[in-house]
Design a protein around this motif. Sequence first.
Motif, PDB file in Angstrom:
ATOM      1  N   GLY A  68       0.798  -1.225   0.000  1.00  0.00           N
ATOM      2  CA  GLY A  68       0.000   0.000   0.000  1.00  0.00           C
ATOM      3  C   GLY A  68       0.828   1.271   0.000  1.00  0.00           C
ATOM      4  N   TYR A  69       2.153   1.139   0.097  1.00  0.00           N
ATOM      5  CA  TYR A  69       3.037   2.318   0.111  1.00  0.00           C
ATOM      6  C   TYR A  69       2.886   3.068  -1.201  1.00  0.00           C
ATOM      7  CZ  TYR A  69       7.345   5.051   0.078  1.00  0.00           C
ATOM      8  OH  TYR A  69       8.263   6.077   0.003  1.00  0.00           O
ATOM      9  N   ASN A  70       2.630   4.379  -1.101  1.00  0.00           N
ATOM     10  CA  ASN A  70       2.447   5.180  -2.314  1.00  0.00           C
ATOM     11  C   ASN A  70       3.344   6.410  -2.349  1.00  0.00           C
ATOM     12  OD1 ASN A  70       1.060   6.516  -0.329  1.00  0.00           O
ATOM     13  ND2 ASN A  70      -0.831   6.740  -1.480  1.00  0.00           N
ATOM     14  N   GLY A  71       4.492   6.346  -1.697  1.00  0.00           N
ATOM     15  CA  GLY A  71       5.498   7.389  -1.812  1.00  0.00           C
ATOM     16  C   GLY A  71       5.282   8.541  -0.863  1.00  0.00           C
ATOM     17  N   PRO A  72       6.275   9.450  -0.814  1.00  0.00           N
ATOM     18  CA  PRO A  72       6.179  10.599   0.090  1.00  0.00           C
ATOM     19  C   PRO A  72       5.111  11.602  -0.340  1.00  0.00           C
ATOM     20  CG  PRO A  72       8.153  10.755  -1.258  1.00  0.00           C
ATOM     21  CD  PRO A  72       7.535   9.416  -1.537  1.00  0.00           C
ATOM     22  N   ASN A  73       4.827  11.673  -1.627  1.00  0.00           N
ATOM     23  CA  ASN A  73       3.830  12.620  -2.136  1.00  0.00           C
ATOM     24  C   ASN A  73       2.426  12.046  -2.112  1.00  0.00           C
ATOM     25  OD1 ASN A  73       6.006  14.260  -2.708  1.00  0.00           O
ATOM     26  ND2 ASN A  73       6.143  13.560  -4.826  1.00  0.00           N
ATOM     27  N   GLU A  74       2.326  10.763  -1.830  1.00  0.00           N
ATOM     28  CA  GLU A  74       1.043  10.051  -1.862  1.00  0.00           C
ATOM     29  C   GLU A  74       0.293  10.353  -3.154  1.00  0.00           C
ATOM     30  OE1 GLU A  74      -1.136  10.493   1.766  1.00  0.00           O
ATOM     31  OE2 GLU A  74       0.615  10.029   2.980  1.00  0.00           O
ATOM     32  N   ALA A  75       1.018  10.142  -4.274  1.00  0.00           N
ATOM     33  CA  ALA A  75       0.496  10.505  -5.585  1.00  0.00           C
ATOM     34  C   ALA A  75      -0.537   9.527  -6.127  1.00  0.00           C
ATOM     35  CB  ALA A  75       1.650  10.620  -6.584  1.00  0.00           C
ATOM     36  N   GLY A  76      -0.604   8.338  -5.588  1.00  0.00           N
ATOM     37  CA  GLY A  76      -1.628   7.425  -6.052  1.00  0.00           C
ATOM     38  C   GLY A  76      -1.104   6.099  -6.556  1.00  0.00           C
ATOM     39  N   LEU A  77       0.138   6.017  -7.022  1.00  0.00           N
ATOM     40  CA  LEU A  77       0.707   4.755  -7.479  1.00  0.00           C
ATOM     41  C   LEU A  77       1.266   4.010  -6.276  1.00  0.00           C
ATOM     42  CD1 LEU A  77       1.446   3.043 -10.025  1.00  0.00           C
ATOM     43  CD2 LEU A  77       3.699   4.081  -9.882  1.00  0.00           C
ATOM     44  N   THR A  78       0.796   2.799  -6.052  1.00  0.00           N
ATOM     45  CA  THR A  78       1.271   1.998  -4.930  1.00  0.00           C
ATOM     46  C   THR A  78       2.306   0.990  -5.416  1.00  0.00           C
ATOM     47  OG1 THR A  78      -0.445   0.331  -5.206  1.00  0.00           O
ATOM     48  CG2 THR A  78      -0.953   2.199  -3.752  1.00  0.00           C
ATOM     49  N   VAL A  79       2.983   0.353  -4.473  1.00  0.00           N
ATOM     50  CA  VAL A  79       3.963  -0.673  -4.817  1.00  0.00           C
ATOM     51  C   VAL A  79       3.267  -1.814  -5.559  1.00  0.00           C
ATOM     52  CG1 VAL A  79       5.542  -2.392  -3.848  1.00  0.00           C
ATOM     53  CG2 VAL A  79       5.557  -0.070  -2.954  1.00  0.00           C
ATOM     54  N   MET A  80       2.080  -2.202  -5.113  1.00  0.00           N
ATOM     55  CA  MET A  80       1.330  -3.269  -5.782  1.00  0.00           C
ATOM     56  C   MET A  80       1.033  -2.891  -7.230  1.00  0.00           C
ATOM     57  SD  MET A  80      -0.219  -6.235  -5.644  1.00  0.00           S
ATOM     58  CE  MET A  80      -0.671  -6.664  -3.997  1.00  0.00           C
ATOM     59  N   ASP A  81       0.603  -1.655  -7.459  1.00  0.00           N
ATOM     60  CA  ASP A  81       0.313  -1.195  -8.817  1.00  0.00           C
ATOM     61  C   ASP A  81       1.567  -1.187  -9.677  1.00  0.00           C
ATOM     62  OD1 ASP A  81      -2.325  -0.793  -8.049  1.00  0.00           O
ATOM     63  OD2 ASP A  81      -2.029   1.347  -7.631  1.00  0.00           O
ATOM     64  N   ALA A  82       2.689  -0.754  -9.100  1.00  0.00           N
ATOM     65  CA  ALA A  82       3.947  -0.678  -9.849  1.00  0.00           C
ATOM     66  C   ALA A  82       4.439  -2.073 -10.240  1.00  0.00           C
ATOM     67  CB  ALA A  82       5.002   0.052  -9.027  1.00  0.00           C
ATOM     68  N   ILE A  83       4.349  -3.027  -9.328  1.00  0.00           N
ATOM     69  CA  ILE A  83       4.772  -4.395  -9.649  1.00  0.00           C
ATOM     70  C   ILE A  83       3.854  -4.998 -10.705  1.00  0.00           C
ATOM     71  CG2 ILE A  83       5.037  -6.730  -8.730  1.00  0.00           C
ATOM     72  CD1 ILE A  83       5.823  -5.438  -6.052  1.00  0.00           C
ATOM     73  N   SER A  84       2.562  -4.809 -10.557  1.00  0.00           N
ATOM     74  CA  SER A  84       1.608  -5.326 -11.548  1.00  0.00           C
ATOM     75  C   SER A  84       1.855  -4.712 -12.918  1.00  0.00           C
ATOM     76  CB  SER A  84       0.175  -5.044 -11.108  1.00  0.00           C
ATOM     77  OG  SER A  84      -0.109  -5.702  -9.908  1.00  0.00           O
ATOM     78  N   LYS A  85       2.150  -3.428 -12.944  1.00  0.00           N
ATOM     79  CA  LYS A  85       2.439  -2.737 -14.206  1.00  0.00           C
ATOM     80  C   LYS A  85       3.709  -3.294 -14.839  1.00  0.00           C
ATOM     81  CE  LYS A  85       3.193   1.904 -16.001  1.00  0.00           C
ATOM     82  NZ  LYS A  85       3.319   3.322 -15.651  1.00  0.00           N
ATOM     83  N   LYS A  86       4.734  -3.519 -14.040  1.00  0.00           N
ATOM     84  CA  LYS A  86       6.003  -4.072 -14.540  1.00  0.00           C
ATOM     85  C   LYS A  86       5.783  -5.462 -15.124  1.00  0.00           C
ATOM     86  CE  LYS A  86      10.683  -4.549 -14.223  1.00  0.00           C
ATOM     87  NZ  LYS A  86      11.367  -4.440 -15.437  1.00  0.00           N
TER      88      LYS A  86
END
Length: 160
Positions: A68-86
């Motif tokens: 659920g981590y979405n960065g310091p800016n909380e921009a909306g992309l989570t680790v789960m989304d990034a891995i799925s996208k990759k």
Amino acid sequence: MGKDRKEKEKKPKKSDFKAFLRKRAPIYLGLIGLFVIFIVPDLMKGDLESSFPELSSEEQQIVDILMGYNGPNEAGLTVMDAISKKISEEYPDEKIYNNKKTVVDLTVSSIDSEEYQVVLNFESHKGKINYDWNIDMGSGEITSNNQESKYIIDLVDFYD
């Protein structure tokens, strides 16, 4: 004449279809059971999260924090989304989670009382992708232990 009609009416007619089913019912039930046990779970896999193994409640909480981590800016992309996208970029026109050669392994291990290591291994017919993170539960800090996991954290951190 009257007796003959009564005797014919009393005898029930045997159904060939019922006899056929009675003889083969255990075979049909066994086939249905095998289908439910082995085929249905493989058909239900459709995304990364549903491919994760069963975890204890503490391990699940750690994985939820990481994914659920979405960065310091909380921009909306989570680790789960990034891995799925990759993964979807690596396998653009495939239903990779439905492939029998696809294995998703997730391991959570304790380093000390506040720090945990999460290792995610994704293996398919084309190769392996390994992700390795350390999570400090006290501060909420996530650190990468290899290049692939660093790429994912950087992607999440700098996503606009």
